[in-house]
Design an enzyme around this catalytic site. Structure first.
Site: not given
Ligand code: HEM
Length: 265
Positions: A95, A76, A78, A246, A70, A192-193, A66, A162, A243, A80
């Site tokens: 963040n 980009g 980088d 899993s 971000h 999010h898997t 994540r 987003p 997920d 940052s």
């Molecule tokens: C497209 C829109 C996306 C939205 C609105 C979104 C939103 C979120 C939110 C709300 C969480 C929960 C954060 C928390 O409670 O700490 C999350 C977790 C996460 N996101 Fe996304 N996400 C998006 C796309 C992505 C993308 C593109 C990736 C990576 C390629 C990603 C990777 C992750 C990962 C791995 C977690 C788990 C983080 C953890 O367990 O610490 N997300 N996301």
């Protein structure tokens, strides 16, 4: 059982973020093996560091994936996101819950000892994201390196990211700004898997959302399960698998779960 590993499209698209990272950095001349002569152990140092942090705390893997996302969406890929100080990206609301910085700091310390001033933090983040997918039993892939670290980090620039309450149209636009289409968006959300979300971010949808009840777009059969995990006025920092069932394993069941857990008329 996860069967998604037979679907190369998923992984190709999953790699789109990293392809995007490569595209953004292309002008700077990234290539696989950029450190082959200047710091031959660079990639193995990053991998072993991520691995040792992952062994003591598996939450590091989704955390690092994540962080990379971000970072890439703001100025980009980088690094940052790593810059400390008032009003930097790190301090911005999207963040605030990022996790895993300690693994990056550790890798950087070791790389500075082995090859001072050679390996960029931006490359460490990219490699660490790849290693996180691999360690959670996803695929492995070659990462082009040679990114330069940025020096600008502004909280206000994180509006590129987003938000989870934003419309799909708006999310599509934010991805399109990086040359990523709807398929890329869907595949990348497949990240999010692995990982979790804090109750504080979604429990508003479980209680008193519409007409005193939960959000009707959540499958009614799934609501009690979520309510048990995130009780009303309970601990908002409690973390729940994105997920269901899993959360530690990289695969495609996230998509099947998404269909099952949402409710459409
Ligand atoms: C497209 C829109 C996306 C939205 C609105 C979104 C939103 C979120 C939110 C709300 C969480 C929960 C954060 C928390 O409670 O700490 C999350 C977790 C996460 N996101 Fe996304 N996400 C998006 C796309 C992505 C993308 C593109 C990736 C990576 C390629 C990603 C990777 C992750 C990962 C791995 C977690 C788990 C983080 C953890 O367990 O610490 N997300 N996301």
């Amino acid at each position: 059982m996860k069967s998604g590993f037979t679907n190369p499209r998923f992984f190709l698209a999953m790699a789109a973020l990293f392809a995007m990272a490569a595209a953004l950095a292309h002008a700077q001349g990234t290539r696989v093996g950029f450190y082959a002569r200047t710091c031959p152990r660079a990639e193995s140092i990053v991998r072993s560091t991520v691995q040792s942090h992952f062994r003591s705390n598996p939450a590091v893997a989704p955390g690092l994936l994540r962080i990379h996302f971000h970072d890439c969406f703001v100025q980009g890929c980088d690094a940052s996101i790593l810059i400390d100080g008032p009003n930097t990206e790190k301090t911005a609301p999207p963040n605030r819950l990022l996790r895993g910085y300690e693994a990056i700091d550790d890798a950087k310390t070791q790389l500075e000892a082995a090859c001072p001033g050679v390996v960029s933090c931006a490359d460490i983040l990219s490699l660490a994201a790849r290693d996180s997918v691999f360690l959670t039993r996803g695929i492995n892939w070659p990462v082009p390196t040679g990114r330069r670290d940025g020096r600008v980090s502004l909280a206000s620039d994180t509006s590129n990211l987003p938000g989870f309450t934003e419309s799909i149209d708006s999310q599509k636009q934010k991805f399109a700004a990086f040359g990523l289409n709807t398929q890329d968006l869907v595949a990348l959300v497949g990240a999010h898997t692995i990982g979790t979300s804090a109750c504080q971010l979604f429990s508003y949808r479980l209680y008193n959302f519409t007409n005193g009840g939960p959000d009707p777009t959540i499958n009614p059969a799934f609501v009690p399960q979520l309510q048990a995990l995130c009780p009303q006025n309970g601990d908002g920092s409690r973390r729940i698998d994105l997920d269901t069932g899993s959360g530690n394993r990289f695969g495609t069941s996230f998509f099947a779960n998404l269909r099952k857990t949402s409710h459409h008329e």
